[in-house]
Design a protein around this motif. Structure first.
Motif, PDB file in Angstrom:
ATOM      1  N   VAL A   1      20.767  53.057  87.498  1.00 43.20           N
ATOM      2  CA  VAL A   1      21.995  52.285  87.625  1.00 43.20           C
ATOM      3  C   VAL A   1      22.880  52.680  86.455  1.00 43.20           C
ATOM      4  O   VAL A   1      22.548  52.398  85.297  1.00 43.20           O
ATOM      5  CB  VAL A   1      21.721  50.767  87.591  1.00 43.20           C
ATOM      6  CG1 VAL A   1      23.018  49.987  87.798  1.00 43.20           C
ATOM      7  CG2 VAL A   1      20.691  50.379  88.632  1.00 43.20           C
ATOM      8  N   GLY A   2      24.003  53.354  86.767  1.00 39.34           N
ATOM      9  CA  GLY A   2      24.797  53.924  85.683  1.00 39.34           C
ATOM     10  C   GLY A   2      23.978  55.024  85.030  1.00 39.34           C
ATOM     11  O   GLY A   2      23.624  56.015  85.654  1.00 39.34           O
ATOM     12  N   ASP A   3      23.659  54.841  83.770  1.00 43.09           N
ATOM     13  CA  ASP A   3      22.793  55.788  83.077  1.00 43.09           C
ATOM     14  C   ASP A   3      21.501  55.126  82.600  1.00 43.09           C
ATOM     15  O   ASP A   3      20.845  55.601  81.676  1.00 43.09           O
ATOM     16  CB  ASP A   3      23.533  56.411  81.886  1.00 43.09           C
ATOM     17  CG  ASP A   3      24.007  55.349  80.901  1.00 43.09           C
ATOM     18  OD1 ASP A   3      23.880  54.149  81.210  1.00 43.09           O
ATOM     19  OD2 ASP A   3      24.507  55.732  79.821  1.00 43.09           O
ATOM     20  N   VAL A   4      21.140  54.008  83.257  1.00 40.74           N
ATOM     21  CA  VAL A   4      19.965  53.228  82.853  1.00 40.74           C
ATOM     22  C   VAL A   4      18.923  53.229  83.968  1.00 40.74           C
ATOM     23  O   VAL A   4      19.258  53.034  85.141  1.00 40.74           O
ATOM     24  CB  VAL A   4      20.362  51.776  82.509  1.00 40.74           C
ATOM     25  CG1 VAL A   4      19.123  50.949  82.157  1.00 40.74           C
ATOM     26  CG2 VAL A   4      21.373  51.742  81.376  1.00 40.74           C
TER      27      VAL A   4
ATOM     28  N   ASP B   1      33.137  36.014  81.607  1.00 42.21           N
ATOM     29  CA  ASP B   1      34.154  37.024  81.859  1.00 42.21           C
ATOM     30  C   ASP B   1      33.511  38.269  82.458  1.00 42.21           C
ATOM     31  O   ASP B   1      32.586  38.857  81.875  1.00 42.21           O
ATOM     32  CB  ASP B   1      34.866  37.406  80.558  1.00 42.21           C
ATOM     33  CG  ASP B   1      35.673  36.248  79.986  1.00 42.21           C
ATOM     34  OD1 ASP B   1      35.949  35.308  80.755  1.00 42.21           O
ATOM     35  OD2 ASP B   1      35.992  36.285  78.778  1.00 42.21           O
ATOM     36  N   ASN B   2      33.990  38.664  83.626  1.00 43.86           N
ATOM     37  CA  ASN B   2      33.525  39.873  84.331  1.00 43.86           C
ATOM     38  C   ASN B   2      32.056  39.808  84.756  1.00 43.86           C
ATOM     39  O   ASN B   2      31.467  40.834  85.082  1.00 43.86           O
ATOM     40  CB  ASN B   2      33.735  41.122  83.459  1.00 43.86           C
ATOM     41  CG  ASN B   2      35.169  41.310  83.047  1.00 43.86           C
ATOM     42  OD1 ASN B   2      36.081  41.065  83.849  1.00 43.86           O
ATOM     43  ND2 ASN B   2      35.394  41.730  81.811  1.00 43.86           N
TER      44      ASN B   2
ATOM     45  N   SER C   1      27.932  47.940  87.828  1.00 35.35           N
ATOM     46  CA  SER C   1      27.797  48.503  89.180  1.00 35.35           C
ATOM     47  C   SER C   1      28.334  47.543  90.222  1.00 35.35           C
ATOM     48  O   SER C   1      29.056  47.944  91.145  1.00 35.35           O
ATOM     49  CB  SER C   1      26.331  48.822  89.453  1.00 35.35           C
ATOM     50  OG  SER C   1      26.138  49.197  90.794  1.00 35.35           O
ATOM     51  N   PHE C   2      28.022  46.284  90.106  1.00 36.69           N
ATOM     52  CA  PHE C   2      28.477  45.291  91.079  1.00 36.69           C
ATOM     53  C   PHE C   2      30.011  45.159  91.032  1.00 36.69           C
ATOM     54  O   PHE C   2      30.665  44.967  92.058  1.00 36.69           O
ATOM     55  CB  PHE C   2      27.832  43.930  90.801  1.00 36.69           C
ATOM     56  CG  PHE C   2      26.342  43.905  91.062  1.00 36.69           C
ATOM     57  CD1 PHE C   2      25.717  44.927  91.761  1.00 36.69           C
ATOM     58  CD2 PHE C   2      25.567  42.850  90.597  1.00 36.69           C
ATOM     59  CE1 PHE C   2      24.360  44.906  91.994  1.00 36.69           C
ATOM     60  CE2 PHE C   2      24.204  42.813  90.824  1.00 36.69           C
ATOM     61  CZ  PHE C   2      23.586  43.849  91.520  1.00 36.69           C
ATOM     62  N   MET C   3      30.592  45.223  89.826  1.00 40.24           N
ATOM     63  CA  MET C   3      32.052  45.102  89.690  1.00 40.24           C
ATOM     64  C   MET C   3      32.750  46.291  90.347  1.00 40.24           C
ATOM     65  O   MET C   3      33.757  46.122  91.047  1.00 40.24           O
ATOM     66  CB  MET C   3      32.427  45.037  88.204  1.00 40.24           C
ATOM     67  CG  MET C   3      32.071  43.743  87.518  1.00 40.24           C
ATOM     68  SD  MET C   3      32.362  43.829  85.743  1.00 40.24           S
ATOM     69  CE  MET C   3      34.132  44.163  85.717  1.00 40.24           C
ATOM     70  N   SER C   4      32.195  47.478  90.175  1.00 40.33           N
ATOM     71  CA  SER C   4      32.846  48.677  90.721  1.00 40.33           C
ATOM     72  C   SER C   4      32.701  48.784  92.224  1.00 40.33           C
ATOM     73  O   SER C   4      33.518  49.404  92.888  1.00 40.33           O
ATOM     74  CB  SER C   4      32.276  49.934  90.058  1.00 40.33           C
ATOM     75  OG  SER C   4      30.894  50.074  90.345  1.00 40.33           O
TER      76      SER C   4
END
Length: 376
Positions: A240-243, A270-271, A372-375
């Motif tokens: 997930v991303g780079d993790v 926030d976010n 990831s969920f935000m994008s």
């Protein structure tokens, strides 16, 4: 010839005289209260249709008979001089009725034509048999890929289950009663459960006193040990991303944040709302499972009046029966939930305090998921 019976006889003299025909003997008979079993033998077994079986025993007759067959070797009893033994079917019916209905032992006994002590014995014996024979077969982790796919479809990737605890009200135990008083002021025993995407139990832990916090129970459970060692789920990671992220389970804020356990953000959001929304949506399956469990088996809402030794097996049996009914598609009747909500109002679930500790690496996984969920 007349024979005089001596005024005083030694030990065993009456037996000797009886053998000589000097005194009349009377056959010794056992006495028992005569009760009618017609309701069970002729009405329930022969007349009731499937809707009546479902309403009263929480399952159709075919499922009931299948259960009896599975447990027959453990529940078969021998006749005694006092009375004929209960059949396996009658023992099972008595136990299911008591688990499903908020009735006292005497009332259940009156239905089946048995004593209240017989009802208690049947409940314990059936619960023990279910725990011994069916628990490992029914409450178990099956196809992990199906579970992961189910949670992914609900919005959370690489998830293998949701964990939570619930308090089962009980009568005050004879010993160490103060340990069982939870923060809501009633005596309880805790059921911890991990459920899959369909709300079926894949792991349970029963027996901790109500005063013990959910996190302590979790950290001392076999489930925690297996997850920590990485042996409960297969070693299946996604990026997930780079993790890198292993298969995780989901918990509420009371649980610790771990690389394999995700929980919602607290404080400023926030976010973070999208992450919390998805996690909450998937975690709701365990809360719904507890609700359906208690609605099907009302004994879990009415202060179990058994010993502290017997209660865990009864709770366990209810979980096993719940899984069986759910997997077989046994209908869940709306009326059960209405009555359960009324009963549950007397025993509010304790609140749990947020635990803010996090294991190294866990925040990075959660942050990557949030991004990831935000994008997406």
């Amino acid at each position: 010839m007349d024979t005089d019976v001596p005024e005083s006889t030694g030990c065993g003299s009456w037996d000797i005289m009886a053998a000589m025909g000097l005194v009349d003997t009377v056959e010794c008979r056992f006495w028992a209260w005569q009760t009618s079993t017609d309701w069970w033998d002729y009405r329930v077994l022969q007349v009731w249709d499937d809707s009546q079986w479902l309403r009263n025993f929480r399952m159709h007759k075919a499922t009931f008979l299948e259960l009896c067959e599975l447990l027959s070797l453990s529940l078969k009893c021998r006749n005694t001089k006092m009375r004929a033994a209960l059949t396996v079917e009658k023992q099972m019916a008595i136990a299911l009725w008591k688990l499903a209905m908020p009735e006292c032992y005497r009332s259940v006994g009156n239905h089946f034509g048995v004593s209240k002590s017989t009802v208690g014995t049947a409940v314990i014996q059936v619960a023990n048999a279910i725990t011994d024979i069916l628990l490992s077969r029914v409450v178990t982790l099956r196809n992990v890929q199906v579970i992961v796919g189910g949670f992914a479809a609900m919005g959370f990737p690489n998830c293998g289950g949701a964990v939570d605890g619930t308090h089962i009200p009980i009568l005050a135990p004879d010993h160490l009663a103060n340990r069982y008083i939870n923060c809501k002021g009633y005596f309880s025993m805790v059921l911890q459960a991990l459920v899959n995407h369909k709300g079926r139990f894949t792991d349970i832990n029963v027996g901790w006193p109500g005063k013990v916090h959910d996190t302590h129970i979790f950290r001392n459970s076999g489930l925690f040990e297996q997850l920590q060692e990485g042996i409960y789920f297969p070693d299946q990671k996604i990026t997930v991303g780079d993790v890198e992220m292993p298969i995780v389970i989901l918990g509420d804020p009371a649980y610790p944040l771990l690389p394999w356990l995700m929980k919602p953000y607290t404080g400023s959001l926030d976010n973070k709302e999208q992450f919390n929304y998805r996690l909450s949506k998937c975690r709701m399956v365990v809360e719904c499972a507890f609700g359906r469990l208690k609605a099907r088996w009302h004994c879990l809402l009415t202060m179990l009046d058994l010993t502290a030794i017997s209660i865990p097996n009864v709770i366990t049996a209810c979980c096993v029966l719940y899984n069986i009914c759910e997997s077989k598609g046994e209908m869940f009747m709306a009326g059960w939930e209405v009555e359960a909500n009324h009963l549950a109002a007397n025993f509010e679930q304790p609140d749990t305090r947020a635990i803010r500790r996090a294991q190294l690496g866990a925040p990075h996984i959660r942050e990557a998921l949030k991004t990831s969920f935000m994008s997406s």
